[in-house]
Design a protein around this motif. Structure first.
Motif, PDB file in Angstrom:
ATOM      1  N   TRP A  20      41.731  45.560  -9.312  1.00  0.00           N
ATOM      2  CA  TRP A  20      42.273  46.673  -8.530  1.00  0.00           C
ATOM      3  C   TRP A  20      41.534  47.989  -8.769  1.00  0.00           C
ATOM      4  N   THR A  23      38.478  49.343  -6.773  1.00  0.00           N
ATOM      5  CA  THR A  23      38.706  49.694  -5.370  1.00  0.00           C
ATOM      6  C   THR A  23      39.242  51.115  -5.205  1.00  0.00           C
ATOM      7  N   ARG A  24      39.488  51.805  -6.307  1.00  0.00           N
ATOM      8  CA  ARG A  24      40.104  53.126  -6.249  1.00  0.00           C
ATOM      9  C   ARG A  24      39.048  54.222  -6.085  1.00  0.00           C
ATOM     10  N   ASP A  84      53.394  47.024   0.123  1.00  0.00           N
ATOM     11  CA  ASP A  84      52.310  46.054  -0.044  1.00  0.00           C
ATOM     12  C   ASP A  84      50.994  46.727  -0.397  1.00  0.00           C
ATOM     13  N   ASP A  85      50.720  47.902   0.169  1.00  0.00           N
ATOM     14  CA  ASP A  85      49.463  48.588  -0.095  1.00  0.00           C
ATOM     15  C   ASP A  85      49.366  49.108  -1.527  1.00  0.00           C
ATOM     16  N   ALA A  86      50.512  49.241  -2.194  1.00  0.00           N
ATOM     17  CA  ALA A  86      50.533  49.749  -3.567  1.00  0.00           C
ATOM     18  C   ALA A  86      50.578  48.628  -4.598  1.00  0.00           C
ATOM     19  N   TYR A 102      53.062  47.490  -9.476  1.00  0.00           N
ATOM     20  CA  TYR A 102      52.706  48.467  -8.445  1.00  0.00           C
ATOM     21  C   TYR A 102      52.027  49.689  -9.047  1.00  0.00           C
ATOM     22  N   ASP A 103      51.175  50.320  -8.214  1.00  0.00           N
ATOM     23  CA  ASP A 103      50.622  51.621  -8.541  1.00  0.00           C
ATOM     24  C   ASP A 103      51.786  52.608  -8.558  1.00  0.00           C
ATOM     25  N   HIS A 106      53.604  55.312  -6.056  1.00  0.00           N
ATOM     26  CA  HIS A 106      54.224  54.856  -4.813  1.00  0.00           C
ATOM     27  C   HIS A 106      55.628  54.288  -5.037  1.00  0.00           C
TER      28      HIS A 106
END
Length: 207
Positions: A20, A23-24, A84-86, A102-103, A106
């Motif tokens: 993950w 991708t940040r 879902d995006d988090a 999760y991030d 969010h």
């Protein structure tokens, strides 16, 4: 109480972050990062006891001079609707079963407890010991006014160095410092150690 279990997590938190983090927008490493868990980090309590909240600190040993990333995570026993995006990933906890990670910016539970921490109404918890305040974490509140609602409608914006959590144009925003460096600046902030306590830096500030 932040209950810490002595059990397994498969895959582990660093393994989840390995896919993950690159991708940040704040990622500074190359194509072959080598992430390790840094010594720093702490937890926050969810008063309802449903959501785990942890400030995870990881180091990329492949980057010049090593880059230290702040990656706050929440983990739940079921998927968070509309998030879902988090989603960072899923893992199997040895006691609790499947967990969705999760991030944290969010997750409204994280946002509320972080605001309470900045307002002096919550305490940082030790990452490895249950029901233990982490006294190495310094919180300067300067009368930060904790919102009473709107935690599920905040605006979350990523930059090249931080994540901004905004409650609206007429209120101060909370900034998560995604790359951590030694820093003793003043202001409303959360400051904590990493690298076996040999360095301290600002994890969170109010802007």
């Amino acid at each position: 109480m932040a209950l810490v279990y002595d059990t397994t997590l498969v895959p582990g938190k660093v393994d989840l972050l390995a896919a993950w983090l690159p991708t940040r927008p704040w990622f500074r490493g190359g194509p072959n990062p080598r992430f390790t868990r840094a010594a720093g980090g702490f937890r926050l309590d969810d008063p309802a006891g449903e959501v785990g909240i942890e400030f995870v600190v990881v180091t990329d040993a492949s980057a010049p001079g090593k880059v230290v990333y702040l990656t706050p995570m929440t983990y739940r026993g079921a998927p968070m609707p509309g998030a879902d995006d988090a989603l960072i990933g899923t893992a199997e906890h040895g006691v609790l079963g499947p967990r969705w990670f999760y991030d944290a910016p969010h997750d409204p539970v994280f946002v509320e407890q972080l605001a309470r921490l900045l307002g002096g109404h919550a305490q940082p918890q030790h990452r490895d010991d249950s029901d233990t305040v982490d006294t190495t974490v310094t919180v300067l509140t300067a009368d930060f006014e904790v919102p009473t609602s709107g935690f599920d409608t905040v605006s979350v914006t990523d930059t090249a160095t931080s994540t901004e959590i905004s409650f609206g144009a007429d209120r101060p925003a909370i900034r998560l410092h995604r790359t951590i460096t030694p820093d003793a600046s003043a202001g409303i902030r959360v400051q904590a150690p990493w690298d076996e306590g040999s360095a301290r830096g600002v994890f969170v500030s109010v802007v």
